[in-house]
Design an enzyme around this catalytic site. Structure first.
Site, PDB file in Angstrom:
ATOM      1  N   ILE A  80       0.827  -1.202   0.000  1.00  0.00           N
ATOM      2  CA  ILE A  80       0.000   0.000   0.000  1.00  0.00           C
ATOM      3  C   ILE A  80       0.859   1.249   0.000  1.00  0.00           C
ATOM      4  O   ILE A  80       1.845   1.328   0.737  1.00  0.00           O
ATOM      5  CB  ILE A  80      -0.901   0.030   1.269  1.00  0.00           C
ATOM      6  CG1 ILE A  80      -1.734  -1.246   1.356  1.00  0.00           C
ATOM      7  CG2 ILE A  80      -1.790   1.263   1.272  1.00  0.00           C
ATOM      8  CD1 ILE A  80      -2.255  -1.541   2.743  1.00  0.00           C
ATOM      9  N   CYS A  81       0.481   2.211  -0.828  1.00  0.00           N
ATOM     10  CA  CYS A  81       1.160   3.503  -0.790  1.00  0.00           C
ATOM     11  C   CYS A  81       0.240   4.493  -0.083  1.00  0.00           C
ATOM     12  O   CYS A  81      -0.737   4.951  -0.645  1.00  0.00           O
ATOM     13  CB  CYS A  81       1.461   3.998  -2.201  1.00  0.00           C
ATOM     14  SG  CYS A  81       2.292   5.586  -2.237  1.00  0.00           S
ATOM     15  N   LEU A  82       0.564   4.768   1.174  1.00  0.00           N
ATOM     16  CA  LEU A  82      -0.267   5.685   1.953  1.00  0.00           C
ATOM     17  C   LEU A  82       0.651   6.437   2.910  1.00  0.00           C
ATOM     18  O   LEU A  82       1.446   5.813   3.627  1.00  0.00           O
ATOM     19  CB  LEU A  82      -1.338   4.892   2.728  1.00  0.00           C
ATOM     20  CG  LEU A  82      -2.319   5.710   3.568  1.00  0.00           C
ATOM     21  CD1 LEU A  82      -3.146   6.650   2.703  1.00  0.00           C
ATOM     22  CD2 LEU A  82      -3.246   4.798   4.364  1.00  0.00           C
TER      23      LEU A  82
END
Ligand SMILES: [Zn+2]
Ligand SMILES: [Zn+2]
Ligand SMILES: [Zn+2]
Ligand SMILES: [Zn+2]
Ligand SMILES: [Zn+2]
Ligand SMILES: [Zn+2]
Lengths: 643, 220
Positions: free
Chosen positions: B87-89
């Site tokens: 996940i890119c967060l």
């Protein structure tokens, strides 16, 4: 020891008492750093005349750099009139560029203070809002020092993590609100991070009033400092941009901070000292004239202004030393290798913190300059494995030049691409072998010779590379074994004292010799890398007769090559090998006096010649004498040459 | 008690007691530091009706360092790797704050499904698809929700057994496009692979000429 390079045949003239008593001469820069010690911030002047292959530099202890930092902080304090802890945050934010900082501060102090995490952004402020520079012009010292803004206490509900912020509108502002929580028992506080609600809990906050318990603050700061090497640690609240000023960090994890968590105090001490180091590292990293010592555990800094500019790396090889020796627990600040006690100066314990100020390629790659050393190592990494494999396992088809891999033992090769059939041994066409397919006896027949010529030409560049590489690698390998040689030599020195009347001081000639051999090997090693890239000079006809240059180059031609290009005394290589042999050979008690004489003479001899190589090469760089056969970073493009 | 353990235990208990949020957290094994979280896909998105599982690992210096999360359920989203679930967060990286909790982080994940950030993608191909044709992207995302996250299609009996899944729909491609190149004699999975890589979708398809596609198809 004198520094004139007299090529006397009578090397006995160089016999020198200080070779025997173990005191070192002025040969290397390590001796110049000997006075450096402890926590003193001695700026060590270079003793005597600098050799052309040495650079001016000085070593700074951590506390010496801290003093430089304090000076900058004091400067910002006096010019901008902000508290020291704020000045420090501003400097770190501005990467220690004082001039830019002052300029920006005078232009718009608020935006700089906000950007540096000193104050909170004003909720109503718009990006275009600017304070008039004239009214904010700081011509005098403001009286903000020590004028701590004390917060009355925390809001009624202590667990609130986001209290509305009454933003300070001051331009000169002191964040010193991290005071312990009031002890109102009705005001029950639950730390929003660890959920602890013990009444004894100590709580702290920055000006934003985001309040957490001191244990969480300590664990957070330790983690940020240890795991992320962060010197500008933000408040723990989500999205809060305030940065913890140094006095706050000291309050939480500094020497006087106490903790209720087991083991935390020890963690704190570690984090606190790491934080001090981080600040120094950040300062050093922001200053081109400074480099932090790369040896593990060392906190010294080297200042080398002459190598600050990258363009200088085409004319000098900035080999420096921080002054400390040893690795890990064995590290000492001041070295005593010259002592007669025999303590220090051996193996890792005595390893000088020498490094190249210009690159990370290798600690000491003299005489060759950084860009060439870097290029060579890259080439070795990229090529050597494949090159060696190609050399022994493949040949090029004499028709279409595509590379063919020998598969199994059969000498009858068929090119996959052009279907040409030939013999692996003689490279001649297979058709001429008749039925003698089982063994080749046509090695000297014309067709085979011609084919091998073609082979040679296409392979010359690879051969040429391997020629230099193998010699380079030989010294590299020997240097790697030097720790081993140190240990063996030390043992021999002990034995020698027992079997002869020599004292410990008197057997130091062995150690001196081992050190000299290692030094010479380093020089020789790098001269091969240099020779590989050197453009052909006028003397090229002597041995670079055609494109089969590398194949036809016998070892004596290499020496001519090196001597003409690098002026390596033709026998340095041989003398180094002879000396190694003497050191590694068995020692007969009755021969010790003779051995001592021989080793000492040889040591002086190779030392002199090594210096000549280093001196002359360094001068060549300064005079721009060396031309390359490839494009080298920072140098002029090479003239068109064909290899 | 160890502060990290105390905090994680409380977080797990809070989630259990909270009936209003749709976040569920359970232990994977015996350790409270390896968890599985799940939440329903937000309404009004292509993920609606699906149930998404997240792998949660609590690092040693939690909560001072961020929790590690990745999707266990395959999901078609610009900020989630379609292959690994990574996940890119921002809050899982630099924007992490120790006051964030497992629950608040999961809620952030849930809202990430509502508002993809294609300009900061984790999966570049998916992001391209999203930028080229939002409609086609949503169809694909919905199909993935259906086949991988037990989305609404599965409940009305539309879902086929795993072997009969529509690879063209999974790749977010047009069946006509695929069969056209298949008709030239190329293998179907090869065609899907190339068209997906070229983002052969919507208005983009007309910009890529056939030679270009064939050239790619011919590469080994
Ligand atoms: Zn706490
Ligand atoms: Zn805050
Ligand atoms: Zn050092
Ligand atoms: Zn260098
Ligand atoms: Zn051929
Ligand atoms: Zn033959």
């Amino acid at each position: 020891m004198s520094s004139d390079y007299d090529y006397s045949d009578d090397d006995g003239d160089y016999y020198d008492e200080d070779m025997i008593d173990g005191t070192q001469d002025d040969y290397s820069d390590d001796d110049n750093m000997m006075d450096f010690g402890g926590d003193e911030d001695i700026k060590v002047p270079q003793k005597g005349k600098r050799k052309s292959y040495e650079v001016d530099y000085e070593s700074l202890s951590q506390s010496a750099v801290e003093k430089l930092i304090a000076e900058d902080v004091e400067y910002i304090y006096s010019v901008c009139g902000v508290d020291e802890s704020i000045a420090s945050l501003l400097l770190r934010h501005s990467k220690w560029n004082k001039e830019r900082l002052v300029e920006k501060y005078m232009d718009n102090p608020t935006s700089l203070l906000v950007a540096a995490g000193v104050t909170l952004p004003e909720p109503t402020s718009s990006p275009t809002q600017r304070s008039a520079p004239t009214s904010n012009n700081s011509s005098s010292r403001r009286t903000t020092r020590g004028a701590s803004r004390l917060l009355t206490t925390f809001g009624g509900s202590g667990s609130k993590t986001k209290s509305p912020i009454t933003s300070p509108t001051l331009t000169h502002y002191t964040p010193r609100s991290f005071k312990p929580k009031s002890s109102d028992p009705s005001d029950k506080f639950v730390c929003p991070i660890c959920f602890d609600d013990a009444p004894s809990l100590r709580t702290l906050s920055l000006d934003c009033e985001h309040t957490f318990c001191s244990n969480c603050w300590a664990a957070y700061l330790a983690s940020k400092i240890r795991d992320e090497s962060e010197h500008a640690v933000k408040c723990m609240a989500e999205g809060c941009s305030l940065v913890c000023p140094d006095p706050f960090i000291r309050t939480v994890i500094g020497p006087s901070a106490t903790s209720t968590e087991p083991g935390q105090e020890q963690e704190n001490a570690k984090a606190w000292s790491h934080f001090q180091e981080l600040l120094v590292r950040h300062y050093v990293a922001s200053n081109k004239r400074l480099k932090f010592c790369p040896y593990p555990g060392c906190t010294n800094t080297v200042s080398c202004p002459s190598a600050a500019d990258k363009s200088s790396l085409t004319t000098i090889v900035p080999t420096v030393s921080c002054g400390a020796r040893g690795i890990g627990d064995q590290m000492t600040q001041s070295q005593s290798a010259s002592g007669g006690s025999g303590g220090g100066g051996w193996g890792l314990a005595g390893k000088e913190h020498r490094f190249c100020f210009g690159c990370h390629v290798e600690a000491d790659h003299r005489p060759v300059v950084c860009p060439v050393a870097r290029m060579w190592l890259k080439k070795c990494r990229d090529d050597s494995e494949t090159a060696n494999w190609i050399k022994s396992n493949t040949k090029e088809c004499s028709h279409c030049q595509s590379t063919i891999e020998k598969n199994g033992g059969c000498n009858h090769m068929t090119c996959k691409k052009c279907k040409h059939e030939f013999c692996w041994v003689c490279m001649g066409p297979w058709s001429e072998h008749g039925t003698a397919w089982y063994s080749c006896n046509r090695y000297d027949e014309k067709a085979g010779v011609d084919a091998r010529d073609a082979q040679s030409r296409s392979r010359a560049s690879l051969e040429r590379y391997l020629h230099y590489y193998n010699r380079w690698a030989n010294h590299e390998q020997s240097a790697k074994l030097s720790l081993d040689l140190y240990a063996k030599t030390e043992k021999k020195m002990e034995d020698m004292q027992i079997t002869s009347s020599l004292t410990w001081i008197e057997v130091q000639f062995m150690k001196k010799a081992v050190e000299e051999v290692e030094r010479c090997r380093m020089t020789l090693k790098w001269t091969y890398a240099m020779a590989y890239y050197l453009a052909k000079g006028n003397e090229k006809d002597l041995f670079e007769d055609n494109q089969r240059y590398a194949l036809l180059l016998p070892s004596h031609s290499l020496i001519i090559h090196l001597r003409l290009h690098l002026r390596i005394p033709s026998d340095l290589e041989k003398a180094v090998e002879d000396l190694s042999e003497l050191l590694e050979g068995p020692i007969e008690p009755e021969n010790i006096p003779g051995l001592r004489q021989k080793v000492t003479d040889k040591t002086v001899y190779v030392q002199k010649r090594n210096e000549i190589v280093l001196e002359d090469t360094a001068k060549g760089f300064m005079e721009g004498r060396w031309k390359w056969n490839v494009v080298v970073e920072g140098f002029d493009e090479p003239e068109k040459v064909e290899y | 008690m160890d502060a990290r353990l105390r905090r994680v235990n409380k977080e797990i208990a809070d989630c259990k007691n909270d009936r209003t949020s749709q976040i569920r957290i359970e232990l994977v094994g015996d350790s409270p530091f390896h968890l599985k979280g799940s939440f329903p896909g937000p309404e009004g998105t292509p993920y609606e009706g699906g149930d998404f599982d997240v792998d949660i690992v609590i690092p040693e210096s939690y909560p001072f360092q961020p929790v590690k999360m990745k999707f266990l359920t395959k999901i078609y989203h610009p900020n989630v790797s379609s292959a690994s679930g990574a996940i890119c967060l921002d809050i899982l990286k630099d924007a992490w704050s120790p006051v964030l909790t497992l629950k608040s982080t999961m809620i952030s994940l849930q809202s990430l499904l509502c508002s993809p950030e294609p300009n900061d993608p984790q999966d570049a191909e998916v992001a391209k698809h999203y930028m080229t044709s939002k409609h086609s992207f949503e169809e694909t995302a919905r199909y993935w929700t259906e086949i991988y996250a037990g989305g609404p299609g599965s409940k009305i009996g539309k879902t086929l057994p795993a072997g009969a899944r529509d690879d063209v729909a999974i790749a977010g491609l047009d069946a006509q496009h695929v069969s056209r190149f298949e008709g030239l004699g190329f293998a179907k999975n090869k065609v899907i692979d190339v068209l997906r890589r070229l983002n052969y979708r919507g208005p983009n398809a007309s910009k890529i000429n056939d030679e270009r596609v064939v050239e790619e198809l011919l590469k080994p």
